[in-house]
Write a protein that holds these residues in place. Structure first.
Motif, PDB file in Angstrom:
ATOM      1  N   ILE A   6       0.831  -1.202   0.000  1.00 14.42           N
ATOM      2  CA  ILE A   6       0.000   0.000   0.000  1.00 14.42           C
ATOM      3  C   ILE A   6       0.871   1.260   0.000  1.00 14.42           C
ATOM      4  O   ILE A   6       0.497   2.289  -0.575  1.00 14.42           O
ATOM      5  CB  ILE A   6      -1.007  -0.021   1.173  1.00 14.42           C
ATOM      6  CG1 ILE A   6      -1.963   1.168   1.068  1.00 14.42           C
ATOM      7  CG2 ILE A   6      -0.317  -0.056   2.523  1.00 14.42           C
ATOM      8  CD1 ILE A   6      -2.776   1.221  -0.207  1.00 14.42           C
ATOM      9  N   SER A   7       2.051   1.179   0.558  1.00 19.91           N
ATOM     10  CA  SER A   7       2.936   2.350   0.557  1.00 19.91           C
ATOM     11  C   SER A   7       3.282   2.782  -0.867  1.00 19.91           C
ATOM     12  O   SER A   7       3.384   3.972  -1.148  1.00 19.91           O
ATOM     13  CB  SER A   7       4.225   2.044   1.321  1.00 19.91           C
ATOM     14  OG  SER A   7       4.879   0.921   0.743  1.00 19.91           O
ATOM     15  N   GLY A   8       3.438   1.829  -1.772  1.00 15.35           N
ATOM     16  CA  GLY A   8       3.749   2.170  -3.159  1.00 15.35           C
ATOM     17  C   GLY A   8       2.510   2.512  -3.961  1.00 15.35           C
ATOM     18  O   GLY A   8       2.444   3.541  -4.628  1.00 15.35           O
ATOM     19  N   PHE A   9       1.493   1.659  -3.852  1.00 14.01           N
ATOM     20  CA  PHE A   9       0.287   1.877  -4.658  1.00 14.01           C
ATOM     21  C   PHE A   9      -0.380   3.206  -4.291  1.00 14.01           C
ATOM     22  O   PHE A   9      -0.925   3.908  -5.151  1.00 14.01           O
ATOM     23  CB  PHE A   9      -0.683   0.702  -4.456  1.00 14.01           C
ATOM     24  CG  PHE A   9      -1.900   0.783  -5.325  1.00 14.01           C
ATOM     25  CD1 PHE A   9      -1.797   0.899  -6.703  1.00 14.01           C
ATOM     26  CD2 PHE A   9      -3.176   0.755  -4.766  1.00 14.01           C
ATOM     27  CE1 PHE A   9      -2.927   0.973  -7.508  1.00 14.01           C
ATOM     28  CE2 PHE A   9      -4.306   0.821  -5.566  1.00 14.01           C
ATOM     29  CZ  PHE A   9      -4.182   0.937  -6.936  1.00 14.01           C
ATOM     30  N   SER A  10      -0.327   3.578  -3.012  1.00 16.26           N
ATOM     31  CA  SER A  10      -0.968   4.835  -2.606  1.00 16.26           C
ATOM     32  C   SER A  10      -0.294   6.043  -3.264  1.00 16.26           C
ATOM     33  O   SER A  10      -0.931   7.070  -3.463  1.00 16.26           O
ATOM     34  CB  SER A  10      -0.961   4.971  -1.079  1.00 16.26           C
ATOM     35  OG  SER A  10       0.360   5.048  -0.593  1.00 16.26           O
ATOM     36  N   ILE A  11       0.982   5.915  -3.604  1.00 14.82           N
ATOM     37  CA  ILE A  11       1.661   7.027  -4.300  1.00 14.82           C
ATOM     38  C   ILE A  11       1.076   7.200  -5.702  1.00 14.82           C
ATOM     39  O   ILE A  11       0.821   8.308  -6.157  1.00 14.82           O
ATOM     40  CB  ILE A  11       3.187   6.790  -4.368  1.00 14.82           C
ATOM     41  CG1 ILE A  11       3.773   6.671  -2.962  1.00 14.82           C
ATOM     42  CG2 ILE A  11       3.874   7.904  -5.141  1.00 14.82           C
ATOM     43  CD1 ILE A  11       5.258   6.288  -2.931  1.00 14.82           C
ATOM     44  N   LEU A  12       0.820   6.076  -6.371  1.00  9.11           N
ATOM     45  CA  LEU A  12       0.211   6.146  -7.704  1.00  9.11           C
ATOM     46  C   LEU A  12      -1.164   6.803  -7.652  1.00  9.11           C
ATOM     47  O   LEU A  12      -1.545   7.563  -8.541  1.00  9.11           O
ATOM     48  CB  LEU A  12       0.007   4.743  -8.279  1.00  9.11           C
ATOM     49  CG  LEU A  12       1.198   3.982  -8.803  1.00  9.11           C
ATOM     50  CD1 LEU A  12       0.705   2.824  -9.664  1.00  9.11           C
ATOM     51  CD2 LEU A  12       2.120   4.877  -9.594  1.00  9.11           C
ATOM     52  N   MET A  13      -1.931   6.462  -6.619  1.00  9.95           N
ATOM     53  CA  MET A  13      -3.270   7.023  -6.512  1.00  9.95           C
ATOM     54  C   MET A  13      -3.199   8.526  -6.233  1.00  9.95           C
ATOM     55  O   MET A  13      -3.935   9.311  -6.824  1.00  9.95           O
ATOM     56  CB  MET A  13      -4.074   6.304  -5.417  1.00  9.95           C
ATOM     57  CG  MET A  13      -4.302   4.826  -5.684  1.00  9.95           C
ATOM     58  SD  MET A  13      -5.089   4.447  -7.284  1.00  9.95           S
ATOM     59  CE  MET A  13      -6.783   4.955  -6.974  1.00  9.95           C
ATOM     60  N   ARG A  14      -2.277   8.916  -5.348  1.00  8.61           N
ATOM     61  CA  ARG A  14      -2.113  10.356  -5.073  1.00  8.61           C
ATOM     62  C   ARG A  14      -1.742  11.101  -6.348  1.00  8.61           C
ATOM     63  O   ARG A  14      -2.205  12.209  -6.590  1.00  8.61           O
ATOM     64  CB  ARG A  14      -1.021  10.571  -4.022  1.00  8.61           C
ATOM     65  CG  ARG A  14      -1.426  10.154  -2.628  1.00  8.61           C
ATOM     66  CD  ARG A  14      -0.317  10.481  -1.612  1.00  8.61           C
ATOM     67  NE  ARG A  14      -0.450   9.616  -0.461  1.00  8.61           N
ATOM     68  CZ  ARG A  14       0.434   8.695  -0.089  1.00  8.61           C
ATOM     69  NH1 ARG A  14       1.572   8.547  -0.755  1.00  8.61           N
ATOM     70  NH2 ARG A  14       0.210   7.937   0.960  1.00  8.61           N
ATOM     71  N   SER A  15      -0.879  10.491  -7.131  1.00 12.35           N
ATOM     72  CA  SER A  15      -0.428  11.124  -8.367  1.00 12.35           C
ATOM     73  C   SER A  15      -1.607  11.556  -9.226  1.00 12.35           C
ATOM     74  O   SER A  15      -1.639  12.669  -9.772  1.00 12.35           O
ATOM     75  CB  SER A  15       0.471  10.145  -9.121  1.00 12.35           C
ATOM     76  OG  SER A  15       0.593  10.512 -10.467  1.00 12.35           O
TER      77      SER A  15
END
Lengths: 484, 484
Positions: A196-205
């Motif tokens: 989730i630490s990585g995927f959440s960055i994509l979503m924020r983007s």
């Protein structure tokens, strides 16, 4: 309902950079175009809305495209941790009812085994597939499930955490209100997209219209080069990677553009925080889990030394309570940490038992123990079920114990975290056996059943395990048995 | 559900500045303390959850305290425009079912009349009231109505726009994703708090943890001083106030800390935008209305000259459509502007007729005419029902006509906007009369029934009004009759 996330972003700011990687960049409109093409290929292969597709892919630009394409198709994405064994993966595929697995050559050995359970799509051959039209959603329903990530707990079997589109939206909105949001922000993603630490960055983007700099794998040399270049403003780290960045940095400093190192995945040792403060590195410590769709509690740098050891205060849309014996604790009183907020999972897949246990009156009971001080800052004492955190990966003792108990010669097993200079912690096992078992045999037994980082680094054969009156294993006691 | 807004903010960042005004500052924890005390006074006076309380108060720190206290009590706030006549106010009080009016000495003449309809509470004597406990909500329900603001439309009677807590939350979140959010942000509020442009700044302050600099009334000298001091980063303006700031500024510039002038309340003339560009003043043009809880479409400064005359693109959570004869228009084709998003009102109070007309398939039909260009930028051609915008205030011709038609000697009336150097537009009336009526008599007749800014500045007596086949007044034609 919100507008189709990526489509809206590509409409609003088509020419802003979405993704930066070693060999180039993609703007949002370019990303959207590739995503639509990929979605057509996946539709051509037969993927349908409501299907579940597992992804076993490295941090690559094409992975980002595929992840968005699955959202466009309204397919649920099951994220597979690369380090799991095929046995562990098979469990998740079966439990989630995944019909598809999207993977790549690097995982060929695994996909050969897995293809018995699911239809495998190789990312390298996606482009050659026939295209088919799909119905593009004008809007995303916030209650729809976007992603599934497995996590264990007090019971041995991993549970699929359901993350909705709304969970991701609220997590990103809460984070922006806390960390701020600047036109010049670029988030360095050197954590796995399957976390989730990585995927959440994509979503924020997508929500922020912000570029993500994607690293295939964390590497302190490359990370420091980027952090010194001025092109990065925020980075997600765990204690281990932050320490390695500091070591690599030596006498030098980060570029002043780096305004936030978001630290997750467990507590940071005091010397590390002090070293960062000395170098004027702004560390935002945080507390979160797969179930909260990333951070839910964050400590601002201005409080990081005054409140050393604290995880901070909740994001604006979220709340925390400390509960003991059914009532709310007073300041400094220890109890179970319960959280609430629109970023908290709607529940575990197919696990009414676990859901009943974890959710009460709209609150999610984390199983972690902690307390609030008199200003409301959270201190996390023990991660749930004696969670072991090894280099940012969570290891659940119960899951490892279950595997050990499957060995014909092991009668009892207890697993705890052992301090380790490199990884923070590594697992160690105490076992009661029928007859002598060679450590090499145990290693081999575990290797096919457990991801490498979960395999005990030490085995201690004992005559009994410490148990309480109701015969429950007291892992806390085992810690005292570890050689110092 | 979200945590009680102000309580959460006072918990998260107690010592951050909430409010700056001429004579001092209030931190969030100080504001919260005053708010709780005021809520106790209001509860002591008998105010109950679900009551509606009208406020007729100037932009003062105590007004901010009272507005938050009403939220804490879960009382709906009816915002009264100061410039309305008592007749207009009485209509709103009655229509909204307001039980209370909170006002101050400056409006004594009006409150003497209004006290027949409602229980009046003077802000000056609040402190002397007895206190009573009230139940503090742990959470705010996003669907609950927070505020009511009246606006007119094609029919003469003003309609109460219901704004929920969720509307304000989503408006603020959408704005932050668009304008960004910085720790050092301070928003200058020199627009009335009874307008959504002002009240939305207060709501953002709580969600963002951001100081608001509150001016009692716009004044170009004071505004320019502040904008040059470095203590302000964002300001909400209308074309008229922006022009006055430019005039006052002369050869000088704003402080570089001023990163955003958010321009609402109607289109800006090209020379004004060019003058701002020359002075490197970042103007964000926007389109919004009471029904969208402030801006819903915003033009970034980088596009402001390339897309001159455009209102921009929607906020991330919102959508716009151009509809003509029941179908979506192609680029550049004119039609009615329809909007959708979680910041859009849930409807008009007590007006099923208007709601049925304005809402279709989840879209709110604004009545405004416009088009999208080939990149999706919105151009607003005509504000709804020939809306007249005078110094940032909306004037609805139908409302003024209805008053004129109530005069015993007036048979027909048509009102349009007339260009005015100072206010942008002022209303002018064309009337058909039974017998000669003196302009002074008409003025006097209007003065008791209409806020001063709504009273026609010119009356033209004519023999007939232009009407179409179905006898509908063609206000567009009247524009041609105006003396040039």
């Amino acid at each position: 309902m919100l507008p189709n996330f990526l489509k809206q972003r590509a409409y609003l700011t088509p020419n802003r950079t979405a993704l930066v990687f070693k060999d180039g960049i993609l703007t949002f409109v370019e990303l959207y175009k590739q995503v639509k093409e990929t979605a057509q290929k996946l539709a051509g292969r037969g993927m349908q809305p409501e299907d579940t597709a597992a992804v076993l892919l490295k941090n690559r630009p094409q992975t980002v495209v595929i992840l968005h394409a699955l959202q466009q198709l309204r397919v649920r994405t099951l994220f597979l941790n690369h380090r799991l064994t095929t046995v562990e993966m098979q469990y998740q595929l079966q439990d989630s009812g995944a019909k598809w697995l999207i993977t790549e050559k690097d995982f060929q050995e695994k996909s050969v085994v897995l293809k018995e359970k699911v239809q495998v799509i190789q990312r390298e051959t996606l482009a050659a597939l026939p295209s088919a039209d799909y119905e593009e959603a004008a809007e995303f329903t916030l209650d729809d499930v976007c992603s599934i990530m497995y996590t264990s707990g007090t019971t041995g079997k991993p549970k699929g955490v359901l993350q909705t589109y709304g969970n991701h939206w609220w997590s990103a909105a809460g984070s922006a209100l806390n960390l701020g949001l600047r036109e010049e922000d670029v988030w360095l993603c050197a954590v796995p997209l399957f976390h989730i630490s990585g995927f959440s960055i994509l979503m924020r983007s997508v929500f922020y219209g912000m570029p993500v700099y994607l690293m295939e794998k964390f590497n302190e040399k490359e990370a420091v080069k980027l952090l010194q270049s001025g092109c990065i403003t925020i980075m997600s780290v765990v204690a281990n990677t932050l320490q390695r960045i500091l070591n690599e940095l030596g006498e030098k400093s980060l570029h002043p553009n780096v305004r936030c190192m978001l630290l997750g995945g467990g507590p940071a040792p005091r010397p590390l925080l002090e070293a960062c403060a000395e170098k004027q590195i702004s560390v935002f410590q945080s507390y979160g889990m797969t179930e909260t769709s990333s951070q839910i509690v964050t400590l601002a740098p201005e409080d990081s030394l005054r409140k050393i050891g604290s995880a901070g205060k909740p994001l604006f849309p979220a709340q925390i309570h400390i509960v003991s014996e059914g009532r709310e604790c007073k300041p400094f009183e220890h109890g179970e940490i319960a959280v609430k907020g629109p970023n908290v999972t709607i529940g575990y897949l197919n696990r009414p038992d676990a859901n009943e246990k974890s959710f009460r009156d709209g609150w999610f009971f984390t199983g972690d123990i902690g307390y609030l001080d008199d200003e409301g800052f959270l201190y996390v004492m023990d991660r749930r079920s004696d969670l072991i955190i090894s280099g940012g990966e969570n290891i659940y003792p119960a899951e490892v114990e279950e595997v050990l108990l499957a060995h014909p010669d092991i009668l009892e097993a207890g697993v705890v975290g052992m301090e380790d200079e490199k990884w923070g912690q590594v697992p160690a096992a105490f076992i009661v056996t029928k007859k002598e078992v060679l450590e090499s045999e145990l290693q081999a037994f575990c290797e096919v059943r457990l991801a490498k980082y979960k395999i005990p680094k030490k085995f201690f054969t004992v005559s009994d395990l410490p148990r309480n009156a109701s015969n429950k294993l007291m892992r806390r006691k085992l810690l005292e048995w570890l050689p110092s």
